[in-house]
Motif scaffolding. Structure first.
Motif, PDB file in Angstrom:
ATOM      1  N   ILE A  23      -5.112   2.511 -23.897  1.00 22.72           N
ATOM      2  CA  ILE A  23      -4.050   1.972 -24.753  1.00 22.72           C
ATOM      3  C   ILE A  23      -4.649   1.428 -26.045  1.00 22.72           C
ATOM      4  CG2 ILE A  23      -2.405   0.069 -24.974  1.00 22.72           C
ATOM      5  CD1 ILE A  23      -1.215   2.255 -23.372  1.00 22.72           C
ATOM      6  N   ALA A  24      -5.748   0.692 -25.906  1.00 24.28           N
ATOM      7  CA  ALA A  24      -6.384   0.107 -27.089  1.00 24.28           C
ATOM      8  C   ALA A  24      -6.903   1.184 -28.035  1.00 24.28           C
ATOM      9  CB  ALA A  24      -7.523  -0.815 -26.659  1.00 24.28           C
ATOM     10  N   SER A  25      -7.299   2.328 -27.473  1.00 21.34           N
ATOM     11  CA  SER A  25      -7.810   3.423 -28.301  1.00 21.34           C
ATOM     12  C   SER A  25      -6.698   4.322 -28.820  1.00 21.34           C
ATOM     13  CB  SER A  25      -8.805   4.262 -27.491  1.00 21.34           C
ATOM     14  OG  SER A  25      -9.900   3.471 -27.070  1.00 21.34           O
ATOM     15  N   GLY A  26      -5.454   4.042 -28.409  1.00 21.79           N
ATOM     16  CA  GLY A  26      -4.322   4.830 -28.884  1.00 21.79           C
ATOM     17  C   GLY A  26      -4.242   6.210 -28.284  1.00 21.79           C
ATOM     18  N   PRO A  28      -2.595   8.909 -26.130  1.00 22.17           N
ATOM     19  CA  PRO A  28      -1.278   9.135 -25.520  1.00 22.17           C
ATOM     20  C   PRO A  28      -1.404   9.730 -24.119  1.00 22.17           C
ATOM     21  CG  PRO A  28      -1.746  10.863 -27.101  1.00 22.17           C
ATOM     22  CD  PRO A  28      -2.872   9.871 -27.221  1.00 22.17           C
ATOM     23  N   ALA A  59      -9.530  -4.487 -30.695  1.00 25.11           N
ATOM     24  CA  ALA A  59      -8.243  -4.128 -30.098  1.00 25.11           C
ATOM     25  C   ALA A  59      -7.468  -5.386 -29.729  1.00 25.11           C
ATOM     26  CB  ALA A  59      -8.467  -3.285 -28.840  1.00 25.11           C
ATOM     27  N   TRP A  92       2.447   3.139 -21.532  1.00 22.16           N
ATOM     28  CA  TRP A  92       2.411   3.618 -22.920  1.00 22.16           C
ATOM     29  C   TRP A  92       3.769   3.399 -23.598  1.00 22.16           C
ATOM     30  CZ3 TRP A  92      -0.980   5.556 -26.453  1.00 22.16           C
ATOM     31  CH2 TRP A  92      -0.447   6.253 -27.538  1.00 22.16           C
ATOM     32  N   GLN A  95       4.351  -0.306 -24.347  1.00 22.18           N
ATOM     33  CA  GLN A  95       3.571  -0.767 -25.492  1.00 22.18           C
ATOM     34  C   GLN A  95       4.129  -0.253 -26.812  1.00 22.18           C
ATOM     35  OE1 GLN A  95       1.873  -3.412 -24.073  1.00 22.18           O
ATOM     36  NE2 GLN A  95       0.463  -2.914 -25.721  1.00 22.18           N
ATOM     37  N   ARG A  96       4.876   0.838 -26.756  1.00 19.98           N
ATOM     38  CA  ARG A  96       5.492   1.378 -27.973  1.00 19.98           C
ATOM     39  C   ARG A  96       6.879   0.793 -28.217  1.00 19.98           C
ATOM     40  NH1 ARG A  96       1.055   2.326 -28.166  1.00 19.98           N
ATOM     41  NH2 ARG A  96      -0.079   4.092 -29.036  1.00 19.98           N
TER      42      ARG A  96
END
Length: 484
Positions: A23-26, A28, A59, A92, A95-96
């Motif tokens: 998640i911290a690295s983005g 998907p 992050a 995910w 978090q979005r």
């Protein structure tokens, strides 16, 4: 972006650490391929890169509400090939900003809640159906005193082990499953690898005593095989000691065997003399009834105004059996005096059946409800509440002696048949005999009131009227046959 593999994810804690880094690295969900620790990789593993569990130093902290964490942790116990990928997809989306992902109305939310429900059910079943066996040599070695084998559908062993650790105190035990074991040494829980089922196949000197007791309390005259199967699914029977003897006992009961397990030995004395006792007299007596207003067989009395008894002539040739009192019935102490009662009276008038000629009652005698603002709304009784009230219905049947019973709705039908799996649709409009009486099943008048449209209301009402007419005809035919 390349696909990535997160290796060695076998527990919720491992998944949480890995998911935090992703998640911290983005990264998907579509860019991640999750594998369990036991996975050896696949044909394309060499083209994929390993993901570090460490989040970037800059992050932001991953902050989740307690409700979401609890849902994810519980759903992680659900056995599914894609569980880690699915949980990451939920995380995910959250978090979005898609917070409705945990709503049962959302497709992912519906699946998440379904997984949680299945896990809780498996925990409950394991609490109920684990059977420990005592080892004879338990006092002479360091091995556990009790062992058990269970085959859970989901990975609930750690949670269930904590339950038994609390329940059994300092007594040592081990539960083995096809995927893992848990050992309690009286102070600490230890997780271990899977064992073969034979590890729990030991001779327990107490098991024979248990089977003797089970046979002695088994009453063929009151057995309900369908209800038994619905309460204890067949997959559990193979690991229950009594599972080996129950099929034969049920077969004997369905073949007309009337005596209980006690009857064969009741009256035996040392020596040659035996006191003869008829099997039917050896049947266990029912719990003595008090008065209906004093009934505490279930918890419904706590929130009801009063118990609502039946009303009508005694004896009566026709009995109308509903589900339970409604709000107005609870206040008045009489059955069918509210809106549903008005619909029933209209149907009876159309069928030319006088209310004064029938006995009206309900399967459940107390009003079960839930608050909605200042209103008390009907809530369907649970099967255990229907069963708890059945003794009162039996007492009414004995007193009223109806020849025809009109079952108004599925709850009434289940109570009459003592079968929690009985369905209204299977017998709707088709009279049948049960224990020497005619049963006519129709919709409950409240169903007519709740129908979504006018067409549905007319159809349900017509079924009610026709059922009442069938009851009258069955009664007239029976009287004609007796005269002839």
């Amino acid at each position: 972006m390349k696909n990535m593999i997160v290796r060695r994810v076998q527990s919720f804690e491992e998944w949480r650490v890995a998911a935090r880094g992703l998640i911290a690295s983005g990264v998907p969900p579509a860019a991640v391929q999750w594998q369990s620790a036991a996975h050896d990789g696949d044909l394309f593993s060499s083209a994929m890169e390993e993901v570090s569990d460490d989040a970037p130093a800059d992050a932001p902290a991953l902050r989740l509400p307690r409700q979401l964490v609890e849902l994810l942790e519980c759903a992680a116990c659900y056995s599914a090939v894609d569980r880690w990928a699915f949980l990451y997809q939920v995380l995910w989306r959250w978090q979005r900003g898609e917070h409705d992902v945990i709503s049962p109305a959302d497709p992912d939310g519906a699946r998440l809640h379904g997984m949680v429900k299945a896990v809780h059910r498996e925990e409950h079943d394991m609490h109920a159906y684990v059977r420990f066996r005592e080892r004879k040599e338990a006092d002479t070695d360091d091995a556990p005193r009790f062992v058990a084998w269970f085959e859970p559908t989901h990975d609930v062993l750690p949670q269930v082990a904590r339950h038994f650790a609390r329940r059994m105190g300092a007594i040592s035990w081990m539960i083995a499953t096809p995927t893992a074991t848990m050992l309690w040494d009286g102070a600490t829980l230890h997780a271990g690898p899977a064992l073969l089922k034979g590890a729990a196949d030991i001779d327990d000197h107490g098991e024979a005593l248990w089977l003797t007791y089970y046979r002695s309390i088994f009453n063929p005259a009151r057995v309900n095989a369908g209800l038994l199967r619905s309460h204890i699914p067949s997959r559990f029977w193979k690991n229950l000691p009594e599972g080996a003897i129950v099929p034969a006992m049920i077969t004997g009961a369905t073949n007309g065997e009337r005596r209980t397990g006690q009857t064969a030995t009741v009256g035996q004395r040392s020596g040659a003399t035996t006191i003869p006792i008829r099997p039917e007299r050896a049947l266990p007596q029912r719990e003595t009834l008090t008065t209906l207003q004093q009934c505490r067989r279930c918890a419904l009395w706590q929130h009801a105004t009063q118990a609502v008894p039946g009303s009508g002539p005694q004896p009566a040739s026709i009995m109308l059996l509903g589900e339970q009192p409604g709000d107005q019935e609870d206040l008045a102490g009489l059955p069918f005096v509210g809106p549903a009662g008005a619909v029933l009276e209209q149907a009876m008038a159309e069928a030319k059946l006088s209310r004064d000629s029938v006995y009206l009652t309900n399967a459940v005698k107390h009003f079960k409800w839930e608050p909605r603002g200042k209103r008390r709304l009907h809530k369907t009784p649970a099967q255990r509440e229907i069963a708890a009230c059945h003794a009162w219905l039996e007492e009414e049947l004995e007193r009223v002696q109806p020849e025809v019973i009109v079952a108004l709705g599925s709850t009434a039908l289940k109570s009459l048949l003592q079968d929690g799996t009985a369905t209204l649709q299977s017998v709707l409009g088709t009279p049948f005999q049960h224990q020497g009486r005619w049963i006519v099943a129709v919709y409950h008048p409240s169903y007519v009131l709740r129908a979504p449209d006018e067409t549905g209301r007319r159809e349900a009402y017509a079924v009610m009227v026709e059922g009442l007419r069938q009851a009258i005809k069955l009664l007239e035919d029976g009287q004609h046959n007796r005269v002839s």
